[in-house]
Design a protein around this motif. Structure first.
Motif, short mmCIF file in Angstrom:
data_model
loop_
_atom_site.label_atom_id
_atom_site.label_comp_id
_atom_site.label_asym_id
_atom_site.label_seq_id
_atom_site.Cartn_x
_atom_site.Cartn_y
_atom_site.Cartn_z
N ARG A 160 0.85 -1.19 0.00
CA ARG A 160 0.00 0.00 0.00
C ARG A 160 0.89 1.24 0.00
O ARG A 160 1.79 1.36 0.83
N CYS A 216 -1.06 -7.72 -4.90
CA CYS A 216 -1.58 -6.36 -4.99
C CYS A 216 -3.04 -6.41 -4.55
O CYS A 216 -3.71 -7.42 -4.76
N GLN A 217 -3.53 -5.34 -3.94
CA GLN A 217 -4.92 -5.28 -3.52
C GLN A 217 -5.67 -4.19 -4.28
O GLN A 217 -5.09 -3.16 -4.63
N TRP A 270 -5.39 -0.70 -2.91
CA TRP A 270 -4.14 0.04 -3.19
C TRP A 270 -4.25 0.78 -4.52
O TRP A 270 -3.75 1.90 -4.67
N LEU A 298 -4.26 -10.74 -8.18
CA LEU A 298 -5.69 -10.42 -8.27
C LEU A 298 -6.37 -11.20 -9.39
O LEU A 298 -7.55 -11.55 -9.27
N GLU A 313 -7.14 -14.43 -7.79
CA GLU A 313 -8.14 -14.25 -6.74
C GLU A 313 -9.53 -13.99 -7.31
O GLU A 313 -10.54 -14.49 -6.79
#
Length: 255
Positions: free
Chosen positions: A158, A192-193, A196, A220, A223
């Motif tokens: 982040r 990575c989110q 972010w 991601l 996911e």
């Protein structure tokens, strides 16, 4: 117009050299090193290209040209032929040259003598993937340029976007992307989110500047069960992430 690159925010990639040295953890899984391992060349040896060095002179239609995906234009080992690069750019005012570096502290001392407030056909950028890399913003925004941009890619933590408003305003364009890589072997990827990505996008759009979300990254993609393994197919994303803008006033300039 046909493109000769898979990079979504440009039309052509112009490699003036091949090879680079890593500057920090943002470079950990650098794709150029991965390619060097695959094709058997020394990734740390900066070698001037031969057959493609004058590529922009052969492209007739006005285009966005990324300089340079396999090296850092401001690496010290490019000093001996960088003026040749500037001369080619000078001869191609119809193109837009997108220069991305992890060495923005070297830009000011290696600009052409007639640079002035910046050339109309050159965008200068730096690459940041972590909070430690944020220090690269400041020498970039202190450099005269018609367009300054930051590639927040690959984001692997982040990033604190609590920046001074004048700093945010100076970032004309932000490219954002998660890291792509393999599940096993030497060249992997870091998570990575979504949050972010949206925090960076909100900070840049909040001051009226432009954002280009390039890819969500391998983590991601897995996911979210996306078909594109790098998470680069914008049609697979939620609508609020589907942002692919260019710098204000530059959208229709070419490409």
């Amino acid at each position: 117009m046909s493109k000769d690159t898979k990079i979504q925010w440009t039309d052509h990639t112009w490699n003036i050299a091949r090879g680079c040295t890593k500057v920090d953890e943002d470079c950990k899984f650098c794709y150029m090193y991965r390619d060097a391992n695959r094709y058997g060349y020394d990734a740390k040896a900066v070698i001037k290209t031969k057959t493609v060095f004058r590529l922009p002179l052969t492209i007739k239609e006005p285009s966005k040209i990324f300089v340079s995906s396999l090296t850092d234009v401001f690496h010290p080992d490019c000093d001996s032929f960088r003026d040749e690069m500037w001369d080619i750019i000078r001869k191609c005012p119809q193109h837009t040259f997108q220069i991305l570096t992890k060495r923005p502290d070297r830009i000011k001392d290696h600009l052409p003598e007639d640079w002035g407030p910046g050339w109309d056909n050159v965008w200068l950028g730096t690459s940041i993937g972590s909070n430690k890399g944020m220090k690269r913003i400041y020498p970039l925004i202190e450099t005269p340029a018609k367009v300054r941009f930051v590639s927040f890619e690959p984001i692997w933590e982040r990033i604190d976007m609590n920046l001074d408003i004048s700093t945010l305003i100076a970032i004309d364009w932000a490219i954002i992307g998660g890291e792509s890589g393999n599940d096993t072997g030497k060249y992997r990827y870091r998570p990575c989110q979504i949050g972010w990505i949206t925090e960076i996008a909100d900070a840049i759009t909040g001051v009226g500047n432009s954002v280009f979300i390039k890819q969500l990254g391998t983590h991601l993609s897995k996911e979210m069960k996306l078909k594109d393994r790098h998470g680069g197919d914008i049609s697979e994303w939620p609508g609020y992430l589907q942002i692919r803008e260019f710098p204000k006033g530059k959208e229709a300039s070419n490409g």
